[in-house]
Enzyme design. Structure first.
Site, short mmCIF file in Angstrom:
data_model
loop_
_atom_site.label_atom_id
_atom_site.label_comp_id
_atom_site.label_asym_id
_atom_site.label_seq_id
_atom_site.Cartn_x
_atom_site.Cartn_y
_atom_site.Cartn_z
N ARG A 140 -0.25 -2.06 -5.58
CA ARG A 140 -0.37 -3.16 -4.62
C ARG A 140 0.96 -3.30 -3.90
NH1 ARG A 140 -5.02 -2.70 -5.08
NH2 ARG A 140 -6.60 -4.25 -5.61
N GLU B 43 -0.92 -6.04 4.33
CA GLU B 43 -1.85 -5.12 4.99
C GLU B 43 -2.71 -5.85 6.01
OE1 GLU B 43 -4.01 -3.03 1.93
OE2 GLU B 43 -2.15 -2.40 0.96
N HIS C 107 -4.30 2.61 2.31
CA HIS C 107 -4.96 2.05 1.12
C HIS C 107 -6.27 2.80 0.81
CE1 HIS C 107 -5.28 -1.80 -1.50
NE2 HIS C 107 -5.77 -0.74 -2.13
C1 GLV Z 1 -8.01 -0.67 -5.01
O1 GLV Z 1 -6.95 -0.90 -4.57
C2 GLV Z 1 -8.59 -1.32 -6.14
O2 GLV Z 1 -8.00 -2.24 -6.71
O3 GLV Z 1 -9.71 -0.93 -6.50
#
Ligand code: GLV
Length: 306
Positions: free
Chosen positions: A219, A248, A266
């Site tokens: 993250r 983001e 991402h």
């Molecule tokens: C992606 O970032 C997730 O947490 O699945």
């Protein structure tokens, strides 16, 4: 009289595998938006902010099924307080995410994006002894912060590259400061919590080796992104591979101008197989919760009965 058909809101388009499960269960499906009024279950995404005021409006809401392993977008405390179940989609995305962490590590160390840009722009004039030199991955030391499912899967891959692996997690393994000082590569795999927000800031980046490569597929807010830009610009560290960002889809000023960073949008879990399975599992969590069955991936076990 037959009981009313439960309504599931799916906040955005998801792979068909998930919709199919909900359809087979005979639920009413509403597509789009994060509204919860009159809704029995919400199948949502990590980009949806599921906060206390929203949850409080869900008078009929029994379950929030996040189509992600991370649940930092959901106010878990509020959900627990209101008796609403919250679920995630662990396991199925472990390999895809570990693969991307390795891809970013290799790409950042070996300057893959830089090379691609050079060739595309017509700047490649033939082999040169000093062209595109990067950092050796094989045999290096890899520090993994967060030794859960994905961190462990990254460590497994590192064996194939004959790397020494250092693991650091809450309360066990190598202390973070040691890991940062000893690693050629640092890959982040912890969840975002109040404790891990800005876990990697100025002090930590200055501890890292000047050739070290930082990889973040976890993250964005785990790293102080503005300080990372300075670290990359001023050579405190060698390079970075980032799949996640603090705000983001916005990026810290200057990040895109740096030659020593590889950026992806991402997409850690973004394979056809994995996203299909995530949608299916999120939907199965909804079905279990609305049928009063044991919910397979409950992060918060709610108390509202179906
Ligand atoms: C992606 O970032 C997730 O947490 O699945």
């Amino acid at each position: 009289m037959s009981p009313p058909v439960p309504t599931v809101r799916v906040t955005a388009a998801i792979p068909e595998e998930g919709i199919e499960v909900l359809r087979e269960a005979g639920f009413r499906i509403e597509m789009g938006g994060v509204d919860v009024e009159g809704i029995d279950a919400l199948l949502c995404l990590l980009t949806d902010r599921i906060d206390a005021p929203l949850l409080e409006r869900g008078d009929r809401l029994k379950v929030v099924a996040n189509m992600a392993v991370g649940v930092d977008n959901v106010d878990l405390e509020a959900a627990a307080h209101l008796g609403i179940t919250v679920t995630n989609t662990p396991d199925v995305l472990t390999d895809a995410t570990a693969d991307l962490a390795f891809a970013l590590m290799l790409a950042a160390a070996r300057r893959v994006s830089w090379g691609d840009r050079l060739v595309r722009s017509g700047g490649f004039r033939g082999w040169e002894p000093l062209l595109g030199l990067g950092f050796e991955v094989t045999g290096g030391t890899l520090g993994i912060v967060g030794a859960g499912r994905i961190g462990t899967a990254v460590a497994e891959r590192a064996r194939g590259f004959r790397m020494d692996v250092l693991l650091c997690d809450l309360g066990f393994g190598v202390p973070l400061a040691d890991l940062l000082e000893r690693s050629d590569f640092v890959s982040l795999h912890c969840p975002l919590t109040p404790e891990t927000r800005h876990l990697i800031g100025e002090e930590e980046l200055r501890r890292m080796r000047t050739h070290a490569v930082l990889v973040n597929t976890a993250r964005g807010p785990i790293v102080d992104e503005r300080t990372l830009v300075r670290a990359l610009r001023e050579g405190w560290i060698g390079a970075a591979g980032l799949d996640v960002f603090e705000e983001e889809p916005r990026l810290a000023p200057g990040l895109v101008d740096l030659p020593n960073v590889v950026l992806t949008p991402h997409v850690g879990s973004a394979t056809f197989t994995t996203r299909g399975r995530m949608a299916e599992i999120a939907a199965r969590n909804v079905v279990a919760a609305l049928r009063g069955k044991r919910v397979p991936n409950a992060v918060v076990q709610g108390t509202r009965s179906p």
